[in-house]
Write an enzyme that holds these catalytic residues in place. Structure first.
Site, short mmCIF file in Angstrom:
data_model
loop_
_atom_site.label_atom_id
_atom_site.label_comp_id
_atom_site.label_asym_id
_atom_site.label_seq_id
_atom_site.Cartn_x
_atom_site.Cartn_y
_atom_site.Cartn_z
N GLY A 21 2.40 3.07 -5.15
CA GLY A 21 2.11 3.78 -6.40
C GLY A 21 1.42 2.95 -7.46
O GLY A 21 1.42 3.30 -8.64
N SER A 68 -2.28 -7.68 -3.48
CA SER A 68 -2.12 -9.13 -3.76
C SER A 68 -0.85 -9.66 -3.11
O SER A 68 0.11 -10.00 -3.81
CB SER A 68 -2.15 -9.40 -5.26
OG SER A 68 -1.38 -8.49 -6.00
N SER A 94 0.85 -1.18 0.00
CA SER A 94 0.00 0.00 0.00
C SER A 94 0.89 1.24 0.00
O SER A 94 1.86 1.33 0.78
CB SER A 94 -0.89 0.00 1.25
OG SER A 94 -1.67 1.17 1.32
N ASP A 145 -9.23 -1.31 -4.45
CA ASP A 145 -10.28 -0.65 -3.65
C ASP A 145 -11.59 -0.59 -4.42
O ASP A 145 -12.68 -0.78 -3.84
CB ASP A 145 -9.84 0.76 -3.26
CG ASP A 145 -8.93 0.77 -2.04
OD1 ASP A 145 -8.56 -0.32 -1.57
OD2 ASP A 145 -8.59 1.87 -1.55
#
Length: 275
Positions: free
Chosen positions: A111, A180, A108, A136
């Protein structure tokens, strides 16, 4: 315009039931659909194949043999795959590109979404059709029933992988942008696609840099114990071992546009930006 182009490209003509009953219309129709390969019959055992010389189509079995019995896949029983006459190669020819999945993975704040948008915009300007599956965004709808527990994360990635596969089969360049974190889940998505059609892009940005950025304030919440199972804090991230492209390494000074150009160059070299 696309619909008209598709009919022109594939050599198809759409005739009304009345037109098909007329012998002249039928003859014209037979000549125009020479590109059509096959279509599963009602009993699922034979296909309708159109001859390129304009003769009346004849029934034949798929791959020269009868289709097998109904299948069971997971919890789905008594199902059969339905073949259709317009195939991936036809859709790719229509779009003048090859369908594939660009799988952007990383912590997270590394980028991923910024890169995905830059890449999408760059390919759009080149006249290429793309779609972004953002981690998201998919949790606002398709995966809103999933939490961030390990088993739900695995299901989240599985669903996105299957959707990305459908986009690629449609001839679209799908950009999947998700943390992931687990190699097993990413490799499972890779295995859904033909060799070469899954391009893993690793955003190689350290935890320290991502936490300093903290664009959503999530690292601060995780450090305060308000978020449990946060990747990089109290849940692991497993970096790719053999990704196609690695970007964002510290000290590179590479901008999102420059990173997107690297991916576009890769796609061009591999022939994905033409049919």
């Amino acid at each position: 315009m696309i619909a008209a182009g598709a009919k022109s490209l594939l050599g198809l003509s759409i005739a009304s039931p009345k037109g098909l009953s007329d012998s002249n219309s039928l003859s014209s129709h037979s000549r125009s659909v020479g590109v059509v390969r096959s279509c599963v019959s009602m009993d699922g055992s034979q296909t309708l194949s159109h001859n390129t010389n304009g003769s009346f189509p004849e029934l034949k079995s798929i791959n020269g043999k009868k289709q097998g019995p109904l299948s069971t896949v997971g919890n789905s029983t008594n199902i059969k795959w339905h073949e259709c006459p317009v195939e991936k190669v036809d859709r790719q020819r229509l779009l003048d590109q090859k369908g594939c999945v660009i799988w952007v993975t990383g912590l997270s704040g590394s980028g991923k979404s910024t890169l995905a948008c830059a890449l999408n915009q760059m390919l759009y300007k080149k006249g290429k059709l793309c779609y972004i599956l953002d981690g998201d965004n998919v949790r606002h709808g398709l995966n809103r029933d999933l939490s961030f527990k390990a088993e739900d994360r695995a299901e989240n990635i599985r669903r996105v992988g299957e959707v990305a596969k459908l986009f690629a089969d449609a001839g679209i360049i799908c950009i999947a942008s998700l943390i992931s974190p687990y190699r097993t889940d990413r490799d499972a998505c890779r295995n859904l696609l033909p060799e070469g059609d899954f391009v893993e892009v690793f955003m190689d940005v350290s935890l320290e840099v991502c936490e300093a950025r903290d664009p959503k304030g999530l690292y601060k919440l995780a450090r305060a114990g308000k978020i449990k199972g946060f990747t990089g804090i109290d849940d692991p991230y497993e970096p790719p071992l053999n990704c196609e492209i690695s970007l964002g390494r510290e000290g590179s000074g590479t901008s999102p546009i420059e990173m997107a150009e690297v991916i576009v160059g890769y796609l061009e070299n591999k022939g994905y930006l033409q049919a």
